[in-house]
Scaffold this motif. Sequence first.
Motif, PDB file in Angstrom:
ATOM      1  N   TYR A   1    -124.808  44.592 -24.514  1.00  9.34           N
ATOM      2  CA  TYR A   1    -124.319  44.865 -26.551  1.00  9.34           C
ATOM      3  C   TYR A   1    -124.228  42.812 -27.045  1.00  9.34           C
ATOM      4  O   TYR A   1    -124.353  43.112 -27.917  1.00  9.34           O
ATOM      5  CB  TYR A   1    -123.492  45.088 -26.559  1.00  9.34           C
ATOM      6  N   ILE A   2    -123.492  42.614 -26.189  1.00 15.27           N
ATOM      7  CA  ILE A   2    -123.309  41.348 -27.255  1.00 15.27           C
ATOM      8  C   ILE A   2    -124.881  40.407 -26.547  1.00 15.27           C
ATOM      9  O   ILE A   2    -124.683  40.065 -27.791  1.00 15.27           O
ATOM     10  CB  ILE A   2    -122.350  40.853 -26.262  1.00 15.27           C
ATOM     11  N   ASN A   3    -125.381  40.502 -26.255  1.00 17.98           N
ATOM     12  CA  ASN A   3    -126.734  39.928 -26.480  1.00 17.98           C
ATOM     13  C   ASN A   3    -127.596  40.611 -27.739  1.00 17.98           C
ATOM     14  O   ASN A   3    -128.349  39.678 -28.420  1.00 17.98           O
ATOM     15  CB  ASN A   3    -127.275  39.331 -25.193  1.00 17.98           C
ATOM     16  N   LEU A   4    -127.729  41.354 -27.672  1.00 18.91           N
ATOM     17  CA  LEU A   4    -128.228  42.369 -28.668  1.00 18.91           C
ATOM     18  C   LEU A   4    -127.566  41.610 -30.297  1.00 18.91           C
ATOM     19  O   LEU A   4    -128.569  41.645 -31.673  1.00 18.91           O
ATOM     20  CB  LEU A   4    -128.254  43.772 -28.638  1.00 18.91           C
ATOM     21  N   GLY A   5    -126.480  41.958 -30.576  1.00 22.76           N
ATOM     22  CA  GLY A   5    -125.822  41.566 -32.024  1.00 22.76           C
ATOM     23  C   GLY A   5    -126.366  40.202 -31.912  1.00 22.76           C
ATOM     24  O   GLY A   5    -126.053  39.914 -32.843  1.00 22.76           O
TER      25      GLY A   5
END
Length: 366
Positions: free
Chosen positions: A287-291
């Motif tokens: 999720y962090i990478n996506l954001g």
Amino acid sequence: MGSDAAAVSTVREAARMTWEESKRVWGIGMPIAIAGLSIYAVGSVTTIFVGHLGNLPLAAASIGLSVFATFSLGFFLGMGSALETLCGQAFGAGQVSMLGVYLQRSWIILAVAALLMDGWRGWSMAAFNDMWAFVRLSLESAVMICLEIWYLSTITVLTGNLQDAQIAVDSLGVCMNINGWENMIFIGINAAISVRVSNELGAGRPRAAMHAVIVIIAESLLIGLLCMALVLIFRDNFAIIYTTDLELQHAVSKIAGLLGLTMVLNSVQPVVSGVAVGGGWQGLVAYINLGCYYVLGLPLGYLLGYKFNYGVGGIWAGMLCGIALQTLILLFIVWRTDWNAEAALASSRVQKWGGTDGTKPLLEDD
């Protein structure tokens, strides 16, 4: 399970801990790094040879090596990385017999050949137990790794639509080729810190896991700063290895500063990603990478490169902002981590997934 590492309260104790932990991490990571460098050298040398054939062949080789190969590799590499979490924690807990079971589960999921290892005891029905949890962790790992690996590859794709696309792709390709040499070193470190963290958490040694993280982050940052210094010192010269075209050499020199900054960020980012794999945080990191990458970095790079006409430098700078934000967030998470709680979670995971076939730990305390 053995006793935890001793607390560090003096400079001498810190120096001793750093030395001992460095030996462990580099003992694991160096062979992996050497193997990676050896494999990478084939593609890198090919790019050097192709570059002297002309700018257009160099652009084609850069796209082929940095985009197509990377996109095809990312998913399966990510799916397999779930084993780093589970096998590392099981080994640390003494559940060596579960290594073969985890391997079989991964074999079933990926439908690839399983390799014999010390923990292999033949096929076990335990490989089919709690399969969904294993699938979920594998998918989380795949998404996390793919979002990381594919991100920088999209720079080349975006650069291909600039006005002077050939020079832009070539200059970026030269820089990415140089950056790849450093990446191979940190692939080894990534694997090593993942092993160290997962082993220590599985063994119920949270302080030892924390020590490993602190030491390798500091050492990796020093390596990144050294690489950046070398790039900046030789910014007007290293492109000669790849091309005799003066225009391309000048274009590479203009974006060499971004290459140096990338090397610093890419020295810390793989380490904290390895910590995430060792601790089983793949879902959170995905999720962090996506954001950071695709909500912030990619649109920002597009705006700087195309709307504000900063070209390849703007695209790269914008996407570096995404990497910087992701690295800072992960560093904050690592800093705030309750390692005792992580060790308890690892123990729970090993008991839940490791005790279903009736086997006992092969490594027990005396």
